[in-house]
Design an enzyme around this catalytic site. Structure first.
Site, PDB file in Angstrom:
ATOM      1  N   ASP A   1      -7.650  -0.893  -8.649  1.00 42.17           N
ATOM      2  CA  ASP A   1      -7.762  -2.305  -8.280  1.00 42.17           C
ATOM      3  C   ASP A   1      -9.091  -2.815  -8.813  1.00 42.17           C
ATOM      4  OD1 ASP A   1      -5.378  -2.090  -6.880  1.00 42.17           O
ATOM      5  OD2 ASP A   1      -6.377  -1.614  -4.985  1.00 42.17           O
TER       6      ASP A   1
ATOM      7  N   GLU B   1       0.257  -8.737  -7.369  1.00 44.63           N
ATOM      8  CA  GLU B   1      -1.083  -8.174  -7.298  1.00 44.63           C
ATOM      9  C   GLU B   1      -1.716  -8.182  -8.685  1.00 44.63           C
ATOM     10  OE1 GLU B   1      -1.243  -4.339  -5.468  1.00 44.63           O
ATOM     11  OE2 GLU B   1      -0.419  -5.035  -3.549  1.00 44.63           O
TER      12      GLU B   1
ATOM     13  N   SER C   1       2.628   5.671  -2.902  1.00 46.32           N
ATOM     14  CA  SER C   1       1.557   4.836  -3.456  1.00 46.32           C
ATOM     15  C   SER C   1       1.166   5.289  -4.862  1.00 46.32           C
ATOM     16  CB  SER C   1       0.319   4.905  -2.555  1.00 46.32           C
ATOM     17  OG  SER C   1      -0.783   4.267  -3.173  1.00 46.32           O
TER      18      SER C   1
END
Length: 292
Positions: free
Chosen positions: A144, A193, A135
């Site tokens: 994010d 994303e 990750s």
């Protein structure tokens, strides 16, 4: 006629100068110079992490993490500063961003992946979440973001909002990239994303944008290729310099003993003449062979 000819010449000269100026401006800048260890070091801003590339060590933890201003989320110092500046820039442009997530430890990522896996199954879970050790959030370089008052948090639709569009257009100004762009799942390994930004530094973010690379994987390969080409050029330069040096060396001079001429080698000394005087008298050694 002379006036028309003069004007035409001036106009053509101006066009040539302008064309040269445009060509010079359009010339692409070379990619930033990268050291070999930057490609594999987990602490590097260029560390490439994806489903096929695991962190080394898998439970890597950044040496220093700081809170992103106004939040409890942590990132590495330069990444935190970049995200803070991004949010400030968005605010000045009329967009209110919020930070949804930042650094995650190996353990925290394991919990999240297991939850997605139990809920959606392994195949879909791997498309929307990283296995622990793969990750970007574990690097402390990824964040994010979302829009305050919006229902598009962690949704593809964020990319169509004014805030999402602004982030995509201006992320590079702050050293950030949209890590998982639309339509590139086969390369990145993850669905689109638009909310996920990754810090790579302003130089690399700008170079990636100019290079037209659409994914970090493609840009990473460009850097590797450039590094390899540079190494080949350096090796060729060294080889050429050695050849020139060898060719410029003077030829070996003959040794002193080799300088003796044939006359010097055959020269008769006084001792030789003394010996000749005591030989039989029927030969005159001074003038060759003669009869008595």
């Amino acid at each position: 006629m002379r006036l028309a000819s003069t004007l035409t010449s001036a106009l053509l000269a101006g066009v040539v100068v302008l064309s040269g100026s445009v060509a010079a401006q359009a010339a692409p800048k070379p990619l930033p110079v990268v050291q070999a260890e930057e490609f594999s070091d987990a602490a590097s801003y260029l560390a490439l992490i994806n489903p096929q590339t695991q962190l080394s060590p898998a439970d890597y933890t950044p040496k220093k993490l700081v809170n992103v201003a106004g939040t409890s989320n942590k990132l590495r110092p330069k990444a935190a500063e970049a995200v803070e500046d991004l949010m400030a820039g968005a605010r000045n442009a009329g967009h209110s961003l919020k930070l949804l997530s930042a650094y995650r430890s190996y353990g925290r990522q394991a919990v999240l992946f297991n939850q997605y896996q139990a809920k959606y199954g392994t195949t879909y879970a791997e498309r929307i979440s990283a296995r622990p050790g793969t990750s970007e959030h574990q690097l402390g370089l990824a964040a994010d973001v979302g829009s305050i008052g919006s229902s598009t948090d962690l949704k593809e639709s964020f990319g169509q909002t004014k805030a999402g569009i602004w982030v995509a257009e201006h992320a590079a100004d702050y050293g950030l990239i949209i890590r998982y762009p639309q339509g590139k799942e086969e390369i990145t390994g993850y669905k689109y994303e638009p909310w996920h930004v990754r810090y790579v530094g302003k130089d690399h973010a700008a170079a990636m944008k100019q290079s037209k690379a659409e994914t970090f994987e493609e840009y990473h390969q460009m850097l590797r290729d450039a590094k390899q080409d540079s190494a080949k050029d350096d090796a060729q330069t060294v080889e050429n310099s050695v050849t020139v040096e060898e060719e410029s060396k003077p030829a070996d001079e003959p040794k002193k003993d080799e300088k003796k001429s044939a006359d010097e080698t055959n020269q008769v000394n006084d001792d030789d003449l003394l010996v000749l005087r005591f030989l039989p008298p029927y030969r005159d050694w001074g003038f060759g062979f003669t009869q008595e």
